[in-house]
Design an enzyme around this catalytic site. Structure first.
Site, PDB file in Angstrom:
ATOM      1  N   CYS A  52       1.412  26.070  29.573  1.00  0.00           N
ATOM      2  CA  CYS A  52       2.230  25.538  30.678  1.00  0.00           C
ATOM      3  C   CYS A  52       3.110  24.429  30.111  1.00  0.00           C
ATOM      4  O   CYS A  52       2.619  23.563  29.402  1.00  0.00           O
ATOM      5  CB  CYS A  52       1.358  24.887  31.744  1.00  0.00           C
ATOM      6  SG  CYS A  52       0.160  25.971  32.498  1.00  0.00           S
ATOM      7  N   CYS A  57      -2.332  23.190  24.585  1.00  0.00           N
ATOM      8  CA  CYS A  57      -2.400  24.656  24.439  1.00  0.00           C
ATOM      9  C   CYS A  57      -1.027  25.317  24.477  1.00  0.00           C
ATOM     10  O   CYS A  57      -0.850  26.390  23.933  1.00  0.00           O
ATOM     11  CB  CYS A  57      -3.338  25.278  25.468  1.00  0.00           C
ATOM     12  SG  CYS A  57      -2.532  25.944  26.924  1.00  0.00           S
ATOM     13  N   TYR A 104      13.143  51.322  33.431  1.00  0.00           N
ATOM     14  CA  TYR A 104      12.051  50.456  32.943  1.00  0.00           C
ATOM     15  C   TYR A 104      10.968  50.383  34.024  1.00  0.00           C
ATOM     16  O   TYR A 104      10.582  49.312  34.466  1.00  0.00           O
ATOM     17  CB  TYR A 104      12.566  49.049  32.582  1.00  0.00           C
ATOM     18  CG  TYR A 104      13.786  49.068  31.685  1.00  0.00           C
ATOM     19  CD1 TYR A 104      13.641  49.114  30.304  1.00  0.00           C
ATOM     20  CD2 TYR A 104      15.076  49.063  32.220  1.00  0.00           C
ATOM     21  CE1 TYR A 104      14.763  49.147  29.476  1.00  0.00           C
ATOM     22  CE2 TYR A 104      16.195  49.096  31.400  1.00  0.00           C
ATOM     23  CZ  TYR A 104      16.033  49.134  30.034  1.00  0.00           C
ATOM     24  OH  TYR A 104      17.149  49.167  29.232  1.00  0.00           O
ATOM     25  N   GLN A 140       3.118  43.489  36.772  1.00  0.00           N
ATOM     26  CA  GLN A 140       3.562  42.113  37.012  1.00  0.00           C
ATOM     27  C   GLN A 140       2.343  41.194  37.006  1.00  0.00           C
ATOM     28  O   GLN A 140       1.344  41.497  37.668  1.00  0.00           O
ATOM     29  CB  GLN A 140       4.278  42.014  38.361  1.00  0.00           C
ATOM     30  CG  GLN A 140       5.583  42.792  38.428  1.00  0.00           C
ATOM     31  CD  GLN A 140       6.721  42.107  37.686  1.00  0.00           C
ATOM     32  OE1 GLN A 140       6.625  40.965  37.260  1.00  0.00           O
ATOM     33  NE2 GLN A 140       7.799  42.841  37.496  1.00  0.00           N
ATOM     34  N   CYS A 177      -8.756  27.565  32.241  1.00  0.00           N
ATOM     35  CA  CYS A 177      -7.314  27.793  32.355  1.00  0.00           C
ATOM     36  C   CYS A 177      -6.999  27.893  33.842  1.00  0.00           C
ATOM     37  O   CYS A 177      -7.560  28.738  34.534  1.00  0.00           O
ATOM     38  CB  CYS A 177      -6.907  29.071  31.629  1.00  0.00           C
ATOM     39  SG  CYS A 177      -5.190  29.489  31.960  1.00  0.00           S
ATOM     40  N   CYS A 211      13.603  38.998  34.017  1.00  0.00           N
ATOM     41  CA  CYS A 211      12.774  37.817  33.744  1.00  0.00           C
ATOM     42  C   CYS A 211      13.470  36.923  32.727  1.00  0.00           C
ATOM     43  O   CYS A 211      12.870  35.998  32.201  1.00  0.00           O
ATOM     44  CB  CYS A 211      11.385  38.232  33.261  1.00  0.00           C
ATOM     45  SG  CYS A 211      11.433  39.273  31.808  1.00  0.00           S
TER      46      CYS A 211
HETATM   47  C1  LIG Z   1       9.684  43.881  32.896  1.00  0.00           C
HETATM   48  S1  LIG Z   1       8.789  45.363  32.709  1.00  0.00           S
HETATM   49  C2  LIG Z   1       9.119  46.132  34.272  1.00  0.00           C
HETATM   50  C3  LIG Z   1       8.094  47.124  34.761  1.00  0.00           C
HETATM   51  C4  LIG Z   1       8.152  47.529  36.210  1.00  0.00           C
HETATM   52  N1  LIG Z   1       9.473  47.614  36.744  1.00  0.00           N
HETATM   53  C5  LIG Z   1       7.272  46.630  37.076  1.00  0.00           C
HETATM   54  O1  LIG Z   1       7.760  45.916  37.945  1.00  0.00           O
HETATM   55  O2  LIG Z   1       6.041  46.641  36.865  1.00  0.00           O
HETATM   56  C6  LIG Z   1       9.761  46.216  31.569  1.00  0.00           C
HETATM   57  C7  LIG Z   1       9.268  47.600  31.184  1.00  0.00           C
HETATM   58  O3  LIG Z   1      10.225  48.170  30.291  1.00  0.00           O
HETATM   59  C8  LIG Z   1       9.543  48.957  29.338  1.00  0.00           C
HETATM   60  N2  LIG Z   1      10.464  49.093  28.194  1.00  0.00           N
HETATM   61  C9  LIG Z   1      10.718  48.174  27.227  1.00  0.00           C
HETATM   62  N3  LIG Z   1      11.647  48.635  26.371  1.00  0.00           N
HETATM   63  C10 LIG Z   1      12.008  49.859  26.814  1.00  0.00           C
HETATM   64  C11 LIG Z   1      12.924  50.851  26.332  1.00  0.00           C
HETATM   65  N4  LIG Z   1      13.670  50.644  25.255  1.00  0.00           N
HETATM   66  N5  LIG Z   1      13.036  52.004  27.018  1.00  0.00           N
HETATM   67  C12 LIG Z   1      12.284  52.215  28.139  1.00  0.00           C
HETATM   68  N6  LIG Z   1      11.391  51.318  28.630  1.00  0.00           N
HETATM   69  C13 LIG Z   1      11.245  50.170  27.973  1.00  0.00           C
HETATM   70  C14 LIG Z   1       8.277  48.187  29.078  1.00  0.00           C
HETATM   71  O4  LIG Z   1       7.279  49.037  28.537  1.00  0.00           O
HETATM   72  C15 LIG Z   1       7.937  47.671  30.466  1.00  0.00           C
HETATM   73  O5  LIG Z   1       7.090  48.567  31.152  1.00  0.00           O
END
Ligand SMILES: C[S@@+](CC[C@H](N)C(=O)[O-])C[C@H]1O[C@@H](n2cnc3c(N)ncnc32)[C@H](O)[C@@H]1O
Length: 466
Positions: A81, A78, A325, A296, A173, A422
C-alpha cells in the site's frame, strides 16, 4: 543541487508510484517517498534523475491535514500500500487527478468533464487474491540487525521493494479478505514446527516457494502452494492439516516449479483435494475461477464496474457485442441478456475453457468464446465469420491495446466502444489514435484498489459519423 543532502519542501501533489511531489525554492522538482501532499518536511535526496530528484521523508515539520495514521504495522516496509497514511477522500481526489493529467498530457483529444470517482464499497479487506512468497532470507529491521542475535530467518510475505532476495514477513495484511491472514499464519507456524524448508532464492534450494489464496463471496476458498523441492509425505501432511483446520478451502492445488522464476503460467497445477476451481457469484451468474485465470481482485467493486460498463454499452437486445480481453467471460456474460450475440476473446486458453463452461452453466446460449493473442485473432476474417460488432467492450491489461488492435477497431468502426482500463496512461495513448473517428462521451473513474495509487477508468466512445 546534489544528492546526499536534505532540503526543506512543501509537498503539493502526487507523482508516479504514489510518491508526493514538491519543488525547491529554486524550482527543482523532487519526488518524495512516504510523504503526502500538504506535508512540509525535511527531505533527504538520494537519487538524481534526468529532470527531477528522488528523496525520502527525513523529518516532518508540519503534517498535511490529509495525513492519517496507517492501520497496518507493515506499512512503509512491505510496499503493498502506498497511501494508508492519506485520508480516503484525498486518495480519491488524487486518483481522479492522475487520470485527468494522463488525458491532458498523453492524449491529444477532447473529453467531457469527468464524472466524480466512484469510491470502493470497502476500503479494507477487499482483495480476493493474494500471492505470498516463502524465503529463508527474511528482511530484518535495523534494530534486529544491530541486536546481533541469531534468529530464524524464515519468512512468508511480500518481496521487499527493490530487494529481489528479501521477503518482508507478514503477520496481518489489511487488504486481504479473511480468513486469508489466518490461513497464511497457520501454514507458516505449521512449516516452522515441522521443519519444512523455505526457498533459498540464491542457492535455489528448499521446499516451500510461494502460495496464492483466493477467496470468494460464495465462501469458497482456493489455495495453490508452489514447491521448489517436493517431499510428498510432508506435502500431504501439510495439506491434510490445512483442510482439517480450514474446511472452506474447497480447492487445494499445488505446483512443483524448479525453473528460475515463480510464474505459474507455464506450470502444471496439480489438484490435491476438492475442486479444480472456485465459484464467484454476481447477479445470479456463477463464474468458475481456476488458478491461472484473471478475476477482478475486488469482487464487490467489480460488480459496480460491470454495471457501469453495461449501462454505457447502451444495449437494446439487437446488438452484436465483442468483449475484448474477456478473461473468464465475466463482462460478456454480464451483458449477454441485453445483446443479440456476444463474442469474447482472451489469450489464456484455460480461461476461455472456463468461460464456455460458465456460460453453459449460466444457461446463456448467445455467446462465443475464442482464445488467442488479440492482434492475431481480431482479424478481418474473424470479423467476417462472427459478424461486425455494433458495440465493443475492451478491458486490456496494463500495457493497453496493441496498436494493431486499435487500428482494427478504427477499420471496423463499431458504433460504440466502452474502454475499461486499469492504466489511464496507456488508455490515453490508445484513445489518441482513435480521435478522428470517435468522440469521448463519458469518463468514469472507479476506485477498485484503496490505499494504492491504482485506479480503474471507464470511457465511452461514440463513432463520429453515424
Ligand atoms: C484486465 S484483464 C480483464 C479481464 C476481464 N475483462 C474481467 O473483467 O475479468 C485483461 C485480460 O486480458 C488478457 N490478455 C492479456 N494480453 C492479451 C492478449 N495479447 N490477447 C488476448 N488477451 C490478453 C489477460 O489474460 C486478462 O484476462
Amino acid at each position: 543541487m546534489k544528492v546526499k543532502q536534505s532540503v526543506k519542501l512543501t509537498l503539493t501533489g502526487i507523482a508516479s508510484k504514489g510518491m508526493a511531489v514538491g519543488r525547491t525554492t529554486a524550482g527543482v522538482v523532487v519526488f518524495v517517498k512516504d510523504a503526502v501532499p500538504g506535508d512540509v518536511a525535511m527531505v533527504y535526496l538520494y537519487k538524481k534523475r534526468k529532470s527531477y530528484f528522488e528523496g525520502r521523508l527525513e523529518k516532518l515539520i508540519s503534517p498535511s491535514p490529509d495525513r492519517i495514521s496507517a492501520k497496518c504495522s507493515h506499512f512503509g516496509i512491505c510496499g503493498g500500500c502506498q497511501w494508508q497514511h492519506l485520508s480516503y477522500s484525498s486518495q480519491l481526489e488524487h486518483k481522479l487527478e492522475e487520470v485527468h493529467q494522463n488525458f491532458i498530457k498523453i492524449g491529444s483529444f477532447d473529453f467531457p468533464k469527468f464524472e466524480s470517482i466512484i469510491p470502493s464499497r470497502s476500503q479494507y479487506n477487499y482483495r480476493n487474491k493474494m500471492e505470498y512468497s516463502f524465503s529463508n532470507s527474511r528482511w530484518l529491521t535495523k534494530a534486529e540487525i544491530e541486536s546481533g542475535e541469531a534468529m530464524n530467518r524464515n519468512a512468508l510475505g511480500f518481496h521487499k521493494p527493490r530487494m529481489w532476495d528479501k521477503i518482508v514477513h507478514i503477520e496481518e495484511c489489511h487488504l486481504q479478505q479473511e480468513p486469508g491472514n489466518e490461513i497464511r499464519n497457520f501454514i507458516h507456524q505449521y512449516a516452522l514446527d515441522k521443519g519444512i524448508t523455505y526457498f533459498d532464492l540464491k542457492q535455489k534450494t528448499g521446499q516451500l516457494r510461494s502460495m496464492m489464496i483466493r477467496t470468494t463471496t460464495t465462501g469458497q476458498i482456493m489455495l495453490v502452494v508452489q514447491f521448489f523441492e517436493d517431499r510428498a509425505s510432508q506435502r500431504v501432511a501439510l495439506f491434510e492439516a490445512i483442510v482439517e483446520r480450514f474446511p472452506r478451502v474447497t480447492s487445494l492445488q499445488y505446483i512443483v516449479n524448479q525453473k528460475a522464476n515463480d510464474s505459474i503460467y507455464d506450470q502444471d497445477v496439480i489438484l490435491h483435494s476438492g475442486s479444480p476451481y472456485i465459484e464467484e457469484e454476481m447477479e445470479g451468474l456463477r463464474f468458475q475461477i481456476t488458478p491461472k485465470s484473471f478475476y477482478q481482485t475486488n469482487s464487490l467493486q467489480a460488480h459496480e464496474l460491470y454495471k457501469i460498463t453495461r449501462d454505457l454499452a447502451g444495449l437494446t437486445g439487437d446488438e452484436i457485442v465483442y468483449d475484448l480481453y474477456t478473461g473468464l467471460g465475466t463482462i460478456a456474460q454480464f451483458v449477454a441478456k441485453r445483446a443479440k450475440h456476444v463474442v469474447g476473446i482472451e489469450a489464456i486458453p484455460e480461461a476461455i475453457a472456463a468461460a464456455k463452461e460458465n456460460a453453459k452453466r449460466n444457461k446463456l446460449s448467445n455467446l462465443s468464446f475464442i482464445s488467442g493473442d488479440m492482434k492475431k485473432v481480431f482479424t478481418d476474417d474473424f470479423i467476417a465469420r462472427h459478424g461486425a460488432p455494433d458495440v465493443v467492450i475492451t478491458d486490456p491489461p496494463r500495457e493497453g491495446m496493441h496498436k494493431e488492435v486499435v487500428l482494427q477497431l478504427i477499420a471496423i468502426l463499431p458504433k460504440r466502444i466502452v474502454y475499461v482500463s486499469c492504466n489511464s496512461a496507456t488508455q490515453a495513448r490508445d484513445l489518441s489514435l482513435m480521435q478522428d473517428h470517435y468522440v469521448i462521451q463519458k469518463v468514469q473513474p472507479v476506485d477498485m484498489f484503496p490505499h494504492t495509487q491504482h485506479v480503474e477508468n471507464v470511457v465511452l466512445l461514440k463513432r463520429v459519423h453515424a
